[in-house]
Every structure is written in structure tokens, then in C-alpha cells.
Design a protein around this motif. Sequence first.
Motif, mmCIF file in Angstrom:
data_model
loop_
_atom_site.group_PDB
_atom_site.id
_atom_site.type_symbol
_atom_site.label_atom_id
_atom_site.label_comp_id
_atom_site.label_asym_id
_atom_site.label_seq_id
_atom_site.Cartn_x
_atom_site.Cartn_y
_atom_site.Cartn_z
ATOM 1 N N ILE A 22 48.784 28.468 33.726
ATOM 2 C CA ILE A 22 49.624 29.653 33.594
ATOM 3 C C ILE A 22 49.795 29.992 32.112
ATOM 4 N N LYS A 23 49.428 31.216 31.741
ATOM 5 C CA LYS A 23 49.594 31.670 30.357
ATOM 6 C C LYS A 23 50.720 32.688 30.231
ATOM 7 N N GLU A 24 50.907 33.493 31.282
ATOM 8 C CA GLU A 24 51.944 34.521 31.296
ATOM 9 C C GLU A 24 52.769 34.357 32.564
ATOM 10 N N PRO A 25 54.017 34.760 32.551
ATOM 11 C CA PRO A 25 54.861 34.581 33.742
ATOM 12 C C PRO A 25 54.415 35.413 34.945
ATOM 13 N N SER A 85 41.552 40.379 43.918
ATOM 14 C CA SER A 85 40.917 41.667 43.658
ATOM 15 C C SER A 85 40.044 41.600 42.422
ATOM 16 N N CYS A 86 38.968 42.379 42.422
ATOM 17 C CA CYS A 86 38.115 42.455 41.232
ATOM 18 C C CYS A 86 38.810 43.174 40.086
ATOM 19 N N ILE A 87 39.891 43.890 40.396
ATOM 20 C CA ILE A 87 40.631 44.650 39.387
ATOM 21 C C ILE A 87 42.036 44.079 39.248
ATOM 22 N N SER A 88 42.466 43.860 38.021
ATOM 23 C CA SER A 88 43.831 43.425 37.737
ATOM 24 C C SER A 88 44.633 44.625 37.244
ATOM 25 N N ALA A 89 45.894 44.692 37.621
ATOM 26 C CA ALA A 89 46.697 45.869 37.298
ATOM 27 C C ALA A 89 48.055 45.471 36.745
ATOM 28 N N CYS A 90 48.373 45.967 35.548
ATOM 29 C CA CYS A 90 49.664 45.643 34.944
ATOM 30 C C CYS A 90 50.814 46.293 35.702
ATOM 31 N N GLY A 91 50.534 47.458 36.329
ATOM 32 C CA GLY A 91 51.557 48.143 37.110
ATOM 33 C C GLY A 91 52.505 49.006 36.303
ATOM 34 N N GLY A 109 42.624 46.037 34.459
ATOM 35 C CA GLY A 109 41.323 46.651 34.681
ATOM 36 C C GLY A 109 40.348 45.596 35.159
ATOM 37 N N TRP A 110 39.054 45.806 34.896
ATOM 38 C CA TRP A 110 38.076 44.773 35.242
ATOM 39 C C TRP A 110 38.052 43.759 34.110
ATOM 40 N N ILE A 111 38.758 42.666 34.297
ATOM 41 C CA ILE A 111 38.806 41.626 33.273
ATOM 42 C C ILE A 111 38.230 40.305 33.775
ATOM 43 N N LEU A 112 38.396 39.984 35.060
ATOM 44 C CA LEU A 112 37.881 38.718 35.584
ATOM 45 C C LEU A 112 36.363 38.657 35.469
ATOM 46 N N GLY A 113 35.865 37.600 34.871
ATOM 47 C CA GLY A 113 34.423 37.458 34.700
ATOM 48 C C GLY A 113 33.820 38.471 33.753
ATOM 49 N N HIS A 114 34.659 39.120 32.994
ATOM 50 C CA HIS A 114 34.234 40.175 32.070
ATOM 51 C C HIS A 114 34.847 39.913 30.695
ATOM 52 N N PRO A 127 45.685 37.205 36.321
ATOM 53 C CA PRO A 127 46.813 37.894 35.681
ATOM 54 C C PRO A 127 47.433 38.944 36.623
ATOM 55 N N PHE A 128 48.685 39.291 36.350
ATOM 56 C CA PHE A 128 49.384 40.346 37.097
ATOM 57 C C PHE A 128 49.257 40.121 38.605
ATOM 58 N N ALA A 129 49.616 38.919 39.029
ATOM 59 C CA ALA A 129 49.347 38.505 40.409
ATOM 60 C C ALA A 129 49.998 39.408 41.447
ATOM 61 N N ASP A 130 51.168 39.964 41.171
ATOM 62 C CA ASP A 130 51.840 40.775 42.183
ATOM 63 C C ASP A 130 51.003 41.959 42.640
ATOM 64 N N LEU A 131 50.188 42.519 41.743
ATOM 65 C CA LEU A 131 49.350 43.652 42.110
ATOM 66 C C LEU A 131 47.867 43.293 42.213
ATOM 67 N N SER A 132 47.504 42.067 41.850
ATOM 68 C CA SER A 132 46.085 41.732 41.736
ATOM 69 C C SER A 132 45.590 40.742 42.781
ATOM 70 N N VAL A 133 46.491 40.234 43.618
ATOM 71 C CA VAL A 133 46.072 39.458 44.784
ATOM 72 C C VAL A 133 46.746 40.073 46.007
ATOM 73 N N HIS A 134 46.123 39.865 47.156
ATOM 74 C CA HIS A 134 46.635 40.418 48.407
ATOM 75 C C HIS A 134 46.734 39.303 49.436
ATOM 76 N N ALA A 135 47.908 39.121 50.011
ATOM 77 C CA ALA A 135 48.068 38.122 51.067
ATOM 78 C C ALA A 135 47.163 38.487 52.236
ATOM 79 N N LEU A 136 46.487 37.484 52.793
ATOM 80 C CA LEU A 136 45.513 37.743 53.849
ATOM 81 C C LEU A 136 46.111 37.498 55.228
ATOM 82 N N PRO A 137 45.889 38.431 56.152
ATOM 83 C CA PRO A 137 46.288 38.184 57.535
ATOM 84 C C PRO A 137 45.435 37.082 58.141
#
Length: 331
Positions: A22-25, A85-91, A109-114, A127-137
Motif C-alpha cells: 500500500i502506497k496511498e490510502p 479494471s484496465c483503467i484507474s480513476a481518481c474520481g 487513466g491507463w496506468i497499470l502495466g503502462h 490505485p483508486f480502488a473504490d472506482l478501479s475494481v468491481h466486486a464480482l457476482p
Amino acid sequence: MKGFVFHGPGQSAWEEVPDPGIKEPTDAIVRVDAVSICGTDLHILKGDVPEVRPGTVLGHEAVGEIVEVGGDVRTVRPGDRVLVSCISACGRCRYCREGSYGQCRGGGGWILGHLIDGAQAEYVRVPFADLSVHALPSAVGSKDAVLLADIFPTSYEVGVLNGRVRPGDTVAVDLAASRLEAAERLGADAVADAREDPELLIADLTDGLGADVVIEAVGAPESFEMCTRMVRPGGHVANVGVHGKPVTLHLEDLWIKNVTITTGLVDTHSTPTLLRMAAAGRLPTAQLVTHTFPLDRMEEAYDVFARAAGTGALKVVLGEQSHEEVAVRAA
């Protein structure tokens, strides 16, 4: 842990890399259960994306389990199974507020692997997990879900929406034999043998008018120029492919045809909708996966994907046994 590391054009390896922390909260650490290879990764290996620095772990399409979150993360917690997600979003920036997450100016933006280490590894920092990952059904398996990290939102947003595809349109998308076979299996009306002239096929199907929409998904100059020749007056060319070389735009032919050309990086604003569709069984996700490998065979998987014309690879997925598969075997 191990990850797939870019060391410069034509140089890469599955090797030991530092564990992410973890680097950022707003960060989350995800244990990778499934990851796929994107055509963009091949462009990186060829040197077409110079922003990627040697030493970077590649990959931006993954499914896994949250193992740690920063203090400001509110929507997921350890133990949650998520789509990365392939895209990270600060929101917070202007573009994120408009839903244009791919253009995020707040560090996303596109930062992972970039620009930062990506998901082709045993663990990844998101980064920005609240908008950059999605809980899976629970109804969506890992092999299905990983295709929603990039290729489905990209094809829908940058191809279908940007290209303004409408019912009844003639749409031209590909030339590769394996992809044409898949397209025909999934409902395409007509495909051309690789030895045929696709421009003649389109002319024949449209009484010489041209396709309503042509989607360029390769990132090659000759492919883009062919798209502009195949589109009808008033039609759309939707460019999805990553281009590493200049392309000639023949305005001497196009200026009079009222053609719209769009480019775009996916925003992934459609991911929640696509997830609901996948859970309802309304997307042909896993049907597009032609090859699977364990993570430690990453180099072999890249070779198979890079030689798609010979191997028939559409989508290659790597990972350990999914939780669903383990549960089924245990039962």
C-alpha cells in the motif's frame, strides 16, 4: 513474488519482483487469480509504447481477491473477489466527473502495466480502488470476468458507441481466419476467406456503397487505410487499435465523403452494465478464450498469443484454479 517484466523492445521475462504494498490510502492489493494478455502488451514488447519503462511488470486485465486495502477504501474489503479494471480513476478531476476515466488527470487513466507495475503477476497494487475494481457476482466465473477488464468495454465503447453502430448497419471488423470463424459462430452474416479481397466482399454485400461502420482493431497503417476505403459516404471509422507508426490519412479522397473518424482510449464507464449482462448469461465471454495456462507459463502464453495466425489464439487467460472449480471438485 513473480511477475512478467518488460526489459525493453523484444526483451521480457517471468521473474522475481518485489511484493507490492500500500502506497496511498486509496490503494488495494489484489491476489491475481486470472489474468489475460492484451494486444497492447504485444505493442509494448515491440517498442510501440515508449512510455513503458524497462523493469515494468506488464498487464492490465485481471481478476482476483482483495488481500489488503488502504485506510480510505470504502467499497471493497479483504476477501472480496473483484475485477481489476484496465483503467484507474481518481474520481475527482474534470474528466472523471464526466465519466471519461481513461483521460483521468488525477493520477489515473491507463496506468497499470503502462506507467506503474501491472497485473501479470501474483499480486498487483491497484490505485483508486473504490472506482478501479468491481466486486464480482458469484454467477460470473474468473474466465468470463477477466474479459470485462478491457476487451469488452473497449469494443463496446470505442468500437460500437464511438462508431455509432445501429440496428441494420453493415459493420466490418477483422481479417484473421480464427477471428472470422469466431465471428461467424457468434452471428456474423458473412466472412471472407483470407485469400479473398475484403474490400470486394464489402462492396458486394452493400451494392457498392461501403460499410456503415468499419472498426480498426489492429493498429497497422495498412489496416487503417483499408478501413477508410471500405467505409460508405457518411459512415464511421472507429479506431480501436494501438498505433506505433504514422498512418497516412487520405483526405484527398475522404474530404468529400462526410466520413467520421473516431479514436479513443476506453473509459470503462460501461463495465457495471457489462457485468450485469455477463451475470445474466447475455455476453459470449468465455467462448472467446481459446488457450489457458498457469501463471508460471507466461512466456509460453505470450508466444502463443503473438503467433495468433498460426495458433488460432483469440484470448489467452492465465491463472490458478478458480474458487468455483475448487468448490466443484471438493463437492
